[in-house]
Design an enzyme around this catalytic site. Structure first.
Site, PDB file in Angstrom:
ATOM      1  N   ARG A  94      -4.938   4.279   3.802  1.00  0.00           N
ATOM      2  CA  ARG A  94      -6.239   3.744   4.207  1.00  0.00           C
ATOM      3  C   ARG A  94      -7.219   3.822   3.064  1.00  0.00           C
ATOM      4  O   ARG A  94      -7.975   2.891   2.807  1.00  0.00           O
ATOM      5  CB  ARG A  94      -6.784   4.540   5.383  1.00  0.00           C
ATOM      6  CG  ARG A  94      -6.007   4.324   6.617  1.00  0.00           C
ATOM      7  CD  ARG A  94      -6.736   4.932   7.781  1.00  0.00           C
ATOM      8  NE  ARG A  94      -6.647   4.038   8.917  1.00  0.00           N
ATOM      9  CZ  ARG A  94      -7.266   4.246  10.044  1.00  0.00           C
ATOM     10  NH1 ARG A  94      -8.023   5.300  10.193  1.00  0.00           N
ATOM     11  NH2 ARG A  94      -7.148   3.401  11.023  1.00  0.00           N
ATOM     12  N   CYS A  98      -6.074  -7.589  -6.750  1.00  0.00           N
ATOM     13  CA  CYS A  98      -5.890  -6.898  -5.476  1.00  0.00           C
ATOM     14  C   CYS A  98      -5.181  -7.789  -4.454  1.00  0.00           C
ATOM     15  O   CYS A  98      -4.671  -7.307  -3.466  1.00  0.00           O
ATOM     16  CB  CYS A  98      -7.231  -6.432  -4.934  1.00  0.00           C
ATOM     17  SG  CYS A  98      -8.490  -7.709  -4.936  1.00  0.00           S
ATOM     18  N   TYR A 127       0.843  -1.197   0.000  1.00  0.00           N
ATOM     19  CA  TYR A 127       0.000   0.000   0.000  1.00  0.00           C
ATOM     20  C   TYR A 127       0.876   1.245   0.000  1.00  0.00           C
ATOM     21  O   TYR A 127       0.536   2.253  -0.612  1.00  0.00           O
ATOM     22  CB  TYR A 127      -0.896   0.002   1.235  1.00  0.00           C
ATOM     23  CG  TYR A 127      -1.877  -1.126   1.254  1.00  0.00           C
ATOM     24  CD1 TYR A 127      -3.061  -1.042   0.539  1.00  0.00           C
ATOM     25  CD2 TYR A 127      -1.620  -2.284   1.974  1.00  0.00           C
ATOM     26  CE1 TYR A 127      -3.968  -2.076   0.548  1.00  0.00           C
ATOM     27  CE2 TYR A 127      -2.519  -3.324   1.993  1.00  0.00           C
ATOM     28  CZ  TYR A 127      -3.696  -3.221   1.279  1.00  0.00           C
ATOM     29  OH  TYR A 127      -4.576  -4.259   1.289  1.00  0.00           O
TER      30      TYR A 127
END
Length: 99
Positions: free
Chosen positions: A35, A52, A22
């Site tokens: 987030r 993903c 991320y």
DNA sequence: CTCGTGACTTACG
DNA sequence: ACGTAAGCCACGA
């Protein structure tokens, strides 16, 4: 191109047998919304198109998948791509794709 | 507009 | 190592 579409776009760029974090996505997108990236992937309207499951935590931890602890399926999918998972963690030294 | 939520990260004790 | 707190940002109500 909105935020979510960017996330999907970069997820698609992840080559087979590699993963990303991320944080890396946030870096290439010039954002710190780690987030929000997770939120976008949770929606994931491009389910099979966007891998993903190749997105993991910064420390190599698997994280979650499809909103639940379906890490079992995730691990198996990653293993199928040649990614070895040790103690529920991914070896970023070998499999982390940097943009 | 404000609020709550979350597939996150970093820092601190 | 582990839990907690703070910071962060998109999204829906």
């Amino acid at each position: 191109m909105n935020f979510s579409e960017k996330v999907y776009h970069y997820c698609k760029k992840i080559p087979k047998g590699k993963v990303t974090t991320y944080k890396e996505i946030g870096k290439i997108m010039k954002t710190k919304a780690y987030r929000a990236i997770g939120t976008a992937l949770k929606n994931n309207p491009y389910a099979p198109e966007v891998p993903c499951h190749k997105v993991v935590r910064n420390n190599g931890d698997i994280g979650s998948y499809q909103g639940k602890f379906h890490n079992l399926k995730k691990s198996r999918l990653l293993g199928k791509e040649g990614i070895k998972i040790i103690n529920n963690k991914i070896d970023l030294e070998k499999y982390l794709h940097k943009f």
